[in-house]
Scaffold this active site. Structure first.
Site, PDB file in Angstrom:
ATOM      1  N   ASP A   1      11.022 -13.731 -50.361  1.00  0.00           N
ATOM      2  CA  ASP A   1       9.944 -13.803 -49.384  1.00  0.00           C
ATOM      3  C   ASP A   1      10.520 -14.445 -48.119  1.00  0.00           C
ATOM      4  O   ASP A   1      11.667 -14.892 -48.084  1.00  0.00           O
ATOM      5  CB  ASP A   1       8.733 -14.566 -49.934  1.00  0.00           C
ATOM      6  CG  ASP A   1       7.447 -14.166 -49.192  1.00  0.00           C
ATOM      7  OD1 ASP A   1       7.547 -13.566 -48.096  1.00  0.00           O
ATOM      8  OD2 ASP A   1       6.344 -14.453 -49.686  1.00  0.00           O
TER       9      ASP A   1
HETATM   10  C1  BGC Z   1       4.501 -13.184 -47.002  1.00  0.00           C
HETATM   11  C2  BGC Z   1       4.816 -11.869 -47.655  1.00  0.00           C
HETATM   12  C3  BGC Z   1       5.134 -10.843 -46.600  1.00  0.00           C
HETATM   13  C4  BGC Z   1       6.278 -11.354 -45.736  1.00  0.00           C
HETATM   14  C5  BGC Z   1       6.681 -10.372 -44.661  1.00  0.00           C
HETATM   15  C6  BGC Z   1       5.562 -13.603 -46.007  1.00  0.00           C
HETATM   16  O1  BGC Z   1       5.185 -14.716 -45.289  1.00  0.00           O
HETATM   17  O2  BGC Z   1       4.352 -14.176 -48.008  1.00  0.00           O
HETATM   18  O3  BGC Z   1       3.735 -11.453 -48.440  1.00  0.00           O
HETATM   19  O4  BGC Z   1       5.456  -9.629 -47.210  1.00  0.00           O
HETATM   20  O5  BGC Z   1       5.872 -12.550 -45.119  1.00  0.00           O
HETATM   21  O6  BGC Z   1       5.719 -10.239 -43.701  1.00  0.00           O
END
Ligand code: BGC
Length: 748
Positions: free
Chosen positions: A294
């Site tokens: 993530d």
């Molecule tokens: C979120 C994810 C997301 C990623 C990209 C993160 O902060 O937890 O769910 O896919 O950002 O945007």
């Protein structure tokens, strides 16, 4: 020939010779061919270029950041150097083609970039938020929603969606409950698989597909106190039986990537958790796709306190099994040195690179790195009328009728005067919900517009905002109340704004924010018939509304067709069929409250002091899991078992006769729950194991049948084995989790 396109564009690559010669010798159509091509590429990459395949940056161009940090200044440089494998948040056929051009024609490796985006519930045609779609209990509608999203996003140059979000959430204070399918692992698994099928179809090389990425692996929804990013401490059994089934279902449906979660589980953050990402995911489950971190979750291993430096975090991440580094700068800064020094074996690096390259082959990037995009196709597909029709269809299926005293609903279309009141009644922004990709407010049909379109030409529809969503103030009350007093009925739209749920958007209460409760009470006191329409991304606690408002519709955030879908239900063009995918508490003080809880040694009993309960609250929620009304009524006749016992090898059928006892066609979600009465470990008092959504004309009846196999009875036992245990089971069938009939059978 599958790689014909590759040969054409590969001939422009000046430095590396790999793709000009390697594919010629590869028989098309087999995985072995991909493996040979991957090996051939790998053999020609420098260490930095290998690591580059594992690097994902956010775009500096047309989009907002979806996490903390700066926009990147060095993306173009990296693409040219062949030291970046993937970009997130860049979209649009023009931009992605331009960037891909640099990657495949000018870069030192010629390897195409993988473009990712959070296509959570639509690209431009916004569908209902996932929690709402789960309320449809209609996997084929949800699959269609994901597929339309894939068609639009793929046309705009996106290859990979960071979806479905399949985290089970028991705490509605957690803002990200809106992105998933609620509290139940079975419903969650059905929805997860449907979304994967919709995104990927059966052919990921097709131009209308997206690579799916079930996330966040794992147990992110178990955040203590419902506070985002917070600590999770669950047992391995709860992990396996509650949090993991939707992931397993998504991977079984063919998802070829997953995202490691921010949180720790019992002291080990997921992104550095080798047991989770390698032993369980890859060895036990046989997952052959890739794992992306993530946003900066590799870097956050330092803040978690399990790595002292970013270099150590990089080592932990890659050896745990996190293949791609989203936004942490850990891999490109440190992996080359770690590999040179032997701290990370080169085989570990190669394996991660292989997974990324394999994924690029599997989705057809080496067939056509642009995946057949063009600005003309993109223009013709975004907001296509078929897509809007699909959005309206799933939106009305997602609406849940919570109360309908005296059959106030549906309203007549020819009422002389309607008052449409509330801060969400004419909002063209909030129905988009969080994670709205390229959704635009000008695309949204507001509730007010939907009502205006639906009613007779003679009906006067008047609107007053009444108050804002979350600030305290009653200045707008007099105008709203004056309108209410002159109306034949009031439609009052209250709830949350779209930023009150989603990432980093948690709340400590579930009450209506700002002055909305006061507005509700004042409007109800006018004595006019009031229909409350809720828009929100989580369960709200609305005990006062439930007691005093004659009709309540749960309208979530329904996307661009929100107003039309709500009007379809308000005026009876569609008979509501949604059921809650999550328990609605009376107050946040009951949280966590979920239907599939354990019995405890002292199950709650209002009349017995020494039992598990609160002194100041009833034991029951306001609305139970699976609950939702219809404009017609259904009768469940006695349930019948095909026999009273089964063995592991055979099955047992359970049947109920369902009758539509009302005056109009309606659909009912018939739900089957099972309890394992005695186990080697404690078992939930009931667990959803099947459901059927059945349409019946007024007066018609039908047998609804469920087949119980041993798979419905398995759980993680005292020895951590996933299996069935002989004994007695209770099977329960009904319209929701708090209203069931039961029968007992034995597994020999
Ligand atoms: C979120 C994810 C997301 C990623 C990209 C993160 O902060 O937890 O769910 O896919 O950002 O945007």
């Amino acid at each position: 020939m599958r790689y014909a396109a590759l040969l054409v564009w590969a001939s422009c690559i000046p430095v590396m010779g790999w793709c000009a010669d390697s594919p010629k010798n590869i028989p098309p159509g087999s995985d072995a061919s991909i493996e040979r091509a991957v090996d051939s590429i790998l053999a020609r990459l420098t260490l930095e270029q290998k690591v580059g395949q594992l690097v994902q940056y956010t775009s500096s161009w047309n989009d907002s950041l979806t996490g903390p940090g700066e926009r990147r200044a060095d993306i173009l440089e990296r693409i040219e150097a062949g030291t970046i494998g993937s970009i997130l948040n860049a979209s649009g056929a023009r931009l992605t083609r331009e960037l891909q051009d640099i990657a495949v024609k000018q870069s030192r490796t010629g390897i195409p970039l993988l473009f990712g985006l959070d296509v959570i519930h639509g690209y431009r045609t916004m569908f209902p938020v996932p929690l709402a779609e789960a309320a449809s209990w209609d996997p084929s509608a949800v699959e269609r929603s994901a597929h339309v999203s894939a068609i639009e996003a793929a046309a705009a140059g996106i290859h990979w969606t960071f979806a479905p979000m399949v985290d089970i959430a028991l705490d509605p204070r957690w803002g990200r409950i809106v992105e998933g399918s609620g509290e139940d692992p079975h419903l969650g698994a059905v929805m997860a698989a449907a979304r994967v099928r919709g995104f990927q179809t059966h052919n990921l090389r097709s131009p209308s597909t997206l690579l799916a990425c079930p996330k966040h692996f794992a147990a992110y929804g178990g955040a203590e106190g419902g506070r985002d990013y917070n600590t999770v401490d669950v047992s391995e059994r709860t992990l396996r039986d509650l949090y993991l089934p939707p992931f397993k279902a998504a991977l079984d449906a063919g998802a070829l990537s997953t995202m490691s979660s921010f949180n720790e589980i019992a002291g080990v953050p997921s992104t550095g958790n080798r047991w989770l990402l390698t032993d369980l995911l890859r060895k036990e489950w046989g997952f052959t796709g890739m794992v992306v971190s993530d946003w900066n979750s590799i870097g956050e291993l330092v803040k978690h306190g399990v790595a002292e430096t970013l270099a150590e975090a990089a080592r932990m991440g890659i050896t745990a099994g996190t293949d791609m580094d989203m936004e942490a700068d850990a891999y490109w800064l440190h992996l080359p040195e770690l590999v040179k020094s032997g701290a990370v074996p080169s085989a570990v690096l190669d394996e991660a690179v292989r997974r990324v390259l394999r994924t690029k082959f599997r989705i057809g990037l080496f067939d056509d790195p642009y995946r057949w995009t063009s600005t003309a196709t993109e223009r013709s597909l975004l907001l296509h009328p078929d897509h809007l029709a699909a959005a309206r269809d799933v939106a009305r299926k997602s609406i849940v009728l919570l109360k309908n005293h005296g059959q106030l609903l549906p309203l007549r279309k020819d009422l002389p005067r309607l008052a449409v009141i509330g801060p969400l009644a004419d909002s063209d922004d909030d129905p988009l919900g969080p994670w709205s990709a390229k959704g635009r407010r000008e695309d949204v049909v507001t509730l007010r517009e939907g009502i205006q379109r639906a009613v007779s030409p003679a009906t006067i529809v008047e609107y007053a905002r009444g108050c804002s969503i979350d600030t305290v103030g009653t200045d707008g009350f007099p105008a709203a109340l004056a309108l209410a007093r002159t109306a034949d009925a009031v439609i009052l739209a209250l709830g949350e704004d779209r930023d009150m749920s989603g990432e980093a958007a948690c709340r400590s209460t579930l009450d209506l924010p700002g002055s909305q409760q006061a507005l509700l009470e004042a409007v109800v006191q006018t004595g006019k018939p009031v229909v409350l329409v809720l828009m929100n991304g989580r369960p709200l606690s609305i005990p006062w509304a439930d007691e005093h408002t004659p009709a309540i519709l749960e309208g979530w955030f329904l996307g661009v067709q929100a107003g039309n879908a709500l009007a379809d239900v308000l005026f009876g063009d569609y008979n509501p069929s949604g059921k809650l995918p999550v328990t609605f508490p009376r107050t946040a003080g009951q949280v966590p409250i979920y239907y599939n809880h354990k019995n405890t040694g002292r199950p709650g009993d209002a009349d017995d002091h020494w039992t598990s309960k609160y002194l100041d609250l009833p034991l029951t929620p306001l609305y139970p899991f699976g609950y939702g009304l219809s404009y017609t009524s259904f009768r469940y006749d006695d349930i019948r078992l095909s026999r009273n016992s089964m063995t592991r090898e055979d099955t047992l059928r359970v049947t109920v006769r369902l009758s539509n006892t009302g005056k109009r066609f309606g659909e009912e979600v018939v739900q089957m729950y099972i309890r394992d009465n005695v186990g080697s470990v404690t078992r939930p008092i009931m667990e959803l194991k099947g459901f059927h959504k059945v349409g019946l004309e007024a007066g018609d009846s039908r047998d609804v049948e469920f087949v119980i196999t041993q798979d419905c009875l398995k759980f993680t036992d005292h020895a951590m084995q996933y299996r069935v245990e002989p004994g007695t089971f209770t099977v329960m069938i009904g319209p929701h989790s708090a209203q069931v009939q039961s029968r007992i059978f034995t597994l020999q």
